[in-house]
Design a protein around this motif. Structure first.
Motif, PDB file in Angstrom:
ATOM      1  N   UNK A  21      21.614  44.221  13.236  1.00 21.23           N
ATOM      2  CA  UNK A  21      21.578  44.540  14.655  1.00 21.23           C
ATOM      3  C   UNK A  21      22.597  45.639  14.973  1.00 21.23           C
ATOM      4  N   UNK A  69      24.651  46.657  18.531  1.00 19.09           N
ATOM      5  CA  UNK A  69      24.986  46.396  19.922  1.00 19.09           C
ATOM      6  C   UNK A  69      25.975  47.474  20.354  1.00 19.09           C
ATOM      7  N   UNK A 121      29.057  48.442  23.561  1.00 21.55           N
ATOM      8  CA  UNK A 121      29.837  47.973  24.695  1.00 21.55           C
ATOM      9  C   UNK A 121      30.527  49.172  25.313  1.00 21.55           C
ATOM     10  N   UNK A 137      28.574  43.471  26.413  1.00 20.45           N
ATOM     11  CA  UNK A 137      27.984  43.840  25.136  1.00 20.45           C
ATOM     12  C   UNK A 137      26.465  43.875  25.323  1.00 20.45           C
ATOM     13  N   UNK A 140      22.526  44.701  23.776  1.00 15.45           N
ATOM     14  CA  UNK A 140      21.672  44.799  22.600  1.00 15.45           C
ATOM     15  C   UNK A 140      21.008  46.180  22.535  1.00 15.45           C
ATOM     16  N   UNK A 152      12.859  44.678  17.155  1.00 12.97           N
ATOM     17  CA  UNK A 152      12.902  44.762  18.597  1.00 12.97           C
ATOM     18  C   UNK A 152      13.917  45.824  18.999  1.00 12.97           C
ATOM     19  N   UNK A 162      31.763  51.518  22.440  1.00 10.64           N
ATOM     20  CA  UNK A 162      32.037  50.871  21.158  1.00 10.64           C
ATOM     21  C   UNK A 162      30.699  50.394  20.614  1.00 10.64           C
ATOM     22  N   UNK A 181      28.756  48.186  17.842  1.00 15.79           N
ATOM     23  CA  UNK A 181      28.958  47.081  16.913  1.00 15.79           C
ATOM     24  C   UNK A 181      27.711  46.862  16.066  1.00 15.79           C
ATOM     25  N   UNK A 213      15.534  34.674  12.144  1.00 17.47           N
ATOM     26  CA  UNK A 213      16.923  34.432  11.752  1.00 17.47           C
ATOM     27  C   UNK A 213      17.144  32.935  11.562  1.00 17.47           C
ATOM     28  N   UNK A 231      25.587  31.639  12.360  1.00 21.80           N
ATOM     29  CA  UNK A 231      26.097  32.539  13.389  1.00 21.80           C
ATOM     30  C   UNK A 231      25.853  34.013  13.076  1.00 21.80           C
ATOM     31  N   UNK A 232      25.915  34.793  14.124  1.00 18.40           N
ATOM     32  CA  UNK A 232      25.843  36.242  14.016  1.00 18.40           C
ATOM     33  C   UNK A 232      27.233  36.750  13.651  1.00 18.40           C
ATOM     34  N   UNK A 287      29.769  39.934  13.301  1.00 16.07           N
ATOM     35  CA  UNK A 287      29.972  41.287  13.816  1.00 16.07           C
ATOM     36  C   UNK A 287      30.998  42.039  12.993  1.00 16.07           C
ATOM     37  N   UNK A 288      30.815  43.360  12.926  1.00 11.93           N
ATOM     38  CA  UNK A 288      31.853  44.228  12.417  1.00 11.93           C
ATOM     39  C   UNK A 288      32.874  44.525  13.515  1.00 11.93           C
ATOM     40  N   UNK A 289      33.910  45.277  13.147  1.00 13.44           N
ATOM     41  CA  UNK A 289      34.965  45.602  14.116  1.00 13.44           C
ATOM     42  C   UNK A 289      34.607  46.759  15.035  1.00 13.44           C
TER      43      UNK A 289
END
Lengths: 119, 110
Positions: free
Chosen positions: A33, A35, A37, A43, A45, A56, A89, A91, A102, A107-108, A110-112
């Motif tokens: 994914x 995302x 922000x 945040x 999608x 999607x 930002x 992500x 999924x 859980x999903x 995330x990277x930094x």
């Protein structure tokens, strides 16, 4: 513990330039994914990707955006001609999954993030 | 489209207090709901995931509850510490994506 890694951490570009944001998802994950922000906002999608194609995408993800999994490890987001309002930002996230969905109890991750500044 | 609201938007408390963060969502047809923590300028760290069939999930001092039918989730933080200071985000999962609230910005004072 495995993690999602994103490069660069900060990218500055001029309006109209192309940028590529890079992500290495967790190795056994199948869903990817992007995302974003915008500063001070929620945040949002952008796009989900599974089995080498987009599953999607949001209304934000217009023709200026594209995603690619060029090899077995990287997942990239390209913005063709950046605009000032693309500053945000970004992500990358990944999750495991089987059978086209999924794994719903996982859980999903995330990277930094990559902070993109368009001047 | 799923709308997610988190209350309060900000919270400042002395160390040691027990806290309640609230999340509401408009579409109850969710598969699961995840709570995240976001530190300034950083990514999102997953705290807890509750599947739609579950009512509660616990991890250490954190406890999350889910009332799917009424579109609500609550994150309880016991015995808060200054290191808990961060923004907490609620994200229900449906329509093949997570939808995020604006978060609750928590400040725990020593």
């Amino acid at each position: 513990e495995p993690e999602v890694t994103q490069t660069p951490s900060h990218q500055v570009t001029q309006m109209g330039q192309e940028v590529i944001l890079r992500c290495v998802p967790i190795s056994n994950h199948l869903y990817f994914y992007w995302y974003r922000q915008i500063l001070g906002q929620k945040v949002e999608f952008l796009v989900s990707f599974y089995n080498n194609e987009i599953s999607e995408k949001s209304e934000i993800f217009d023709d200026q955006f594209s995603v690619e999994r060029p090899d077995g490890s990287n997942f990239t987001l390209k913005i063709r001609s950046t605009k000032l309002e693309d500053s945000a930002m970004y992500f990358c996230a990944s999750s495991p999954g089987t059978g086209g969905l999924p794994r719903l109890n996982s859980p999903l991750h995330f990277g930094n993030g990559t902070r993109l500044t368009v001047t | 489209k799923q709308e997610v609201t988190q209350i309060p938007a900000a919270l400042s408390v002395p160390e040691g207090e027990n806290l309640v963060l609230n999340c509401s969502f408009t579409d109850s047809a969710i598969y699961n709901l995840q709570w995240f923590r976001q530190d300034p300028g950083k990514g999102l760290t997953s705290l807890l995931l509750i599947q739609s069939s579950q009512r509660e999930q616990t991890s250490g001092r954190l406890n999350a509850s889910l009332d799917k039918s009424s579109g609500r989730s609550t994150l309880y933080i016991a015995a808060s510490q200054p290191g808990d200071s961060a923004t907490y985000l609620c994200a229900p999962y449906n329509f093949n994506k997570f939808y995020f609230g604006s978060g609750t910005k928590l400040n725990v004072k020593p």
